[in-house]
Design an enzyme around this catalytic site. Structure first.
Site, mmCIF file in Angstrom:
data_model
loop_
_atom_site.group_PDB
_atom_site.id
_atom_site.type_symbol
_atom_site.label_atom_id
_atom_site.label_comp_id
_atom_site.label_asym_id
_atom_site.label_seq_id
_atom_site.Cartn_x
_atom_site.Cartn_y
_atom_site.Cartn_z
ATOM 1 N N GLN A 190 0.827 -1.207 0.000
ATOM 2 C CA GLN A 190 0.000 0.000 0.000
ATOM 3 C C GLN A 190 0.864 1.262 0.000
ATOM 4 O OE1 GLN A 190 -3.165 0.611 -0.462
ATOM 5 N NE2 GLN A 190 -3.609 -1.561 -0.765
ATOM 6 N N SER A 191 2.044 1.185 -0.575
ATOM 7 C CA SER A 191 2.982 2.307 -0.578
ATOM 8 C C SER A 191 2.434 3.509 -1.353
ATOM 9 C CB SER A 191 4.313 1.871 -1.197
ATOM 10 O OG SER A 191 5.147 2.976 -1.460
ATOM 11 N N ASN A 192 2.340 4.648 -0.673
ATOM 12 C CA ASN A 192 1.995 5.905 -1.342
ATOM 13 C C ASN A 192 3.094 6.315 -2.312
ATOM 14 O OD1 ASN A 192 -0.442 6.497 0.315
ATOM 15 N ND2 ASN A 192 1.042 6.667 1.964
#
Length: 328
Positions: A70-72
């Site tokens: 879920q890395s921005n």
């Protein structure tokens, strides 16, 4: 420091959290770096404007970077790369097949090439894995540029040195002076840039406070020092002379049950702030950091602070995979 792309919507807005300010008996402001864009929203694009420009200058056509599923940062890298004609390969950690939701859904939508590795592989071998991908691409006629986790390295952190110019412009135009700036710390680059900007433009007069969302305070103090050393090579000699490691302040104790893991009280706090101020924080970074800040204010850790600026580093997409954990 102006050898960069111009992708982000800058300067970002600063607004006062009216209800929280009354309750806490001080002035609490928020810098809306969650509004730097849509697909590229958040703090990472300030760093990527410098990193990707260097990649283009080196003649690269492909970006490689890493992060959690879920890395921005990963999502922002893919979107920014597309805008300048570059493809992106993501090395993402997950011990189970990621749900196609939130940032991971956007990664898929944007057409990223994704390699999933375990958390152990990520911790121990992500750099070697990215180098291997780079070499493999080279044999196929592609030239890749590796961006580290969070774009938290010397050139990436230049984006948050420039950030301090926006703060000064706001102060000069409104007469409001911030004595304290607060930011979540997940890879160290944003804090390092703000720390350097404070020394270069403000003579180190502002208190810069980070709330770590993983690892511990000692880890990040050392990492931030390393990033500052790396950043210095991009600065002119007069700015280099202003840099010190003094007053790097990280407040520990708000990691909770782990990186990107949420306690019920943290999610309740995010919900409460949304209903009180109409501002939505994310569960990985800003939710933990603001939760920590409010608790520390009540404990007296900020009793000398009158005007606090909290940096909203984005992360809205990361809320959606956690929707079932909220209680309404």
């Amino acid at each position: 420091m102006e050898n960069k792309l111009n992708i982000a919507n800058l300067p970002t807005k600063i607004e006062r959290l009216e209800n929280f300010s009354k309750d806490l008996n001080l002035n609490l402001f928020i810098k809306r770096d969650d509004q730097t864009g849509s697909e590229v929203s958040g703090n990472k694009i300030r760093k990527l404007e410098y990193s990707i420009k260097e990649a283009l200058d080196l003649g690269c056509d492909t970006l490689i970077t890493c992060g959690g599923s879920q890395s921005n940062h990963a999502r922002s890298t893919v979107a920014a790369g597309i805008k300048v004609g570059m493809s992106t390969t993501l090395v993402l950690k997950s011990d189970v097949p990621p749900k196609i939701d939130g940032n991971f859904f956007i990664d898929k939508l944007l057409g990223a090439d994704i390699k999933i590795i375990t958390s152990q592989e990520y911790s121990q071998n992500r750099h070697e894995i990215m180098e291997s991908l780079k070499n493999e691409m080279l044999t196929n006629g592609k030239k890749a540029y590796i961006i580290p986790e969070g774009a938290s390295n010397g050139i990436g952190s230049l984006g948050y040195i420039s950030f301090m110019k926006e703060i000064i412009d706001f102060e000069n135009s409104t007469g409001t002076s911030f004595d304290t700036i607060v930011v979540a710390v997940g890879s160290g680059g944003t804090y390092a840039g703000i720390h350097m900007g404070n020394q270069i433009y403000c003579n180190g007069n502002k208190r810069i406070v980070g709330f770590n969302v993983c690892d511990d305070a000692d880890f990040f103090v050392e990492k931030i020092k390393d990033i500052i050393k790396e950043s210095s090579i991009y600065l002119d000699s007069s700015d280099q002379q202003k840099l010190t490691f003094k007053n790097i302040e990280i407040i520990d104790g708000y990691v909770g049950i782990g990186y990107a893991e949420s306690k019920e009280e943290e999610l309740d706090f995010i919900s409460m702030l949304a209903r009180t101020e109409g501002v939505i924080l994310d569960p990985v970074y800003t939710g933990k950091a603001m939760f920590g800040l409010v608790n520390e204010i009540k404990k007296g850790s900020f009793k000398t602070s009158k005007n606090i600026l909290f940096v909203h580093t984005g992360g809205l997409f990361g809320l959606f995979p956690k929707k079932d954990q909220f209680k309404f």
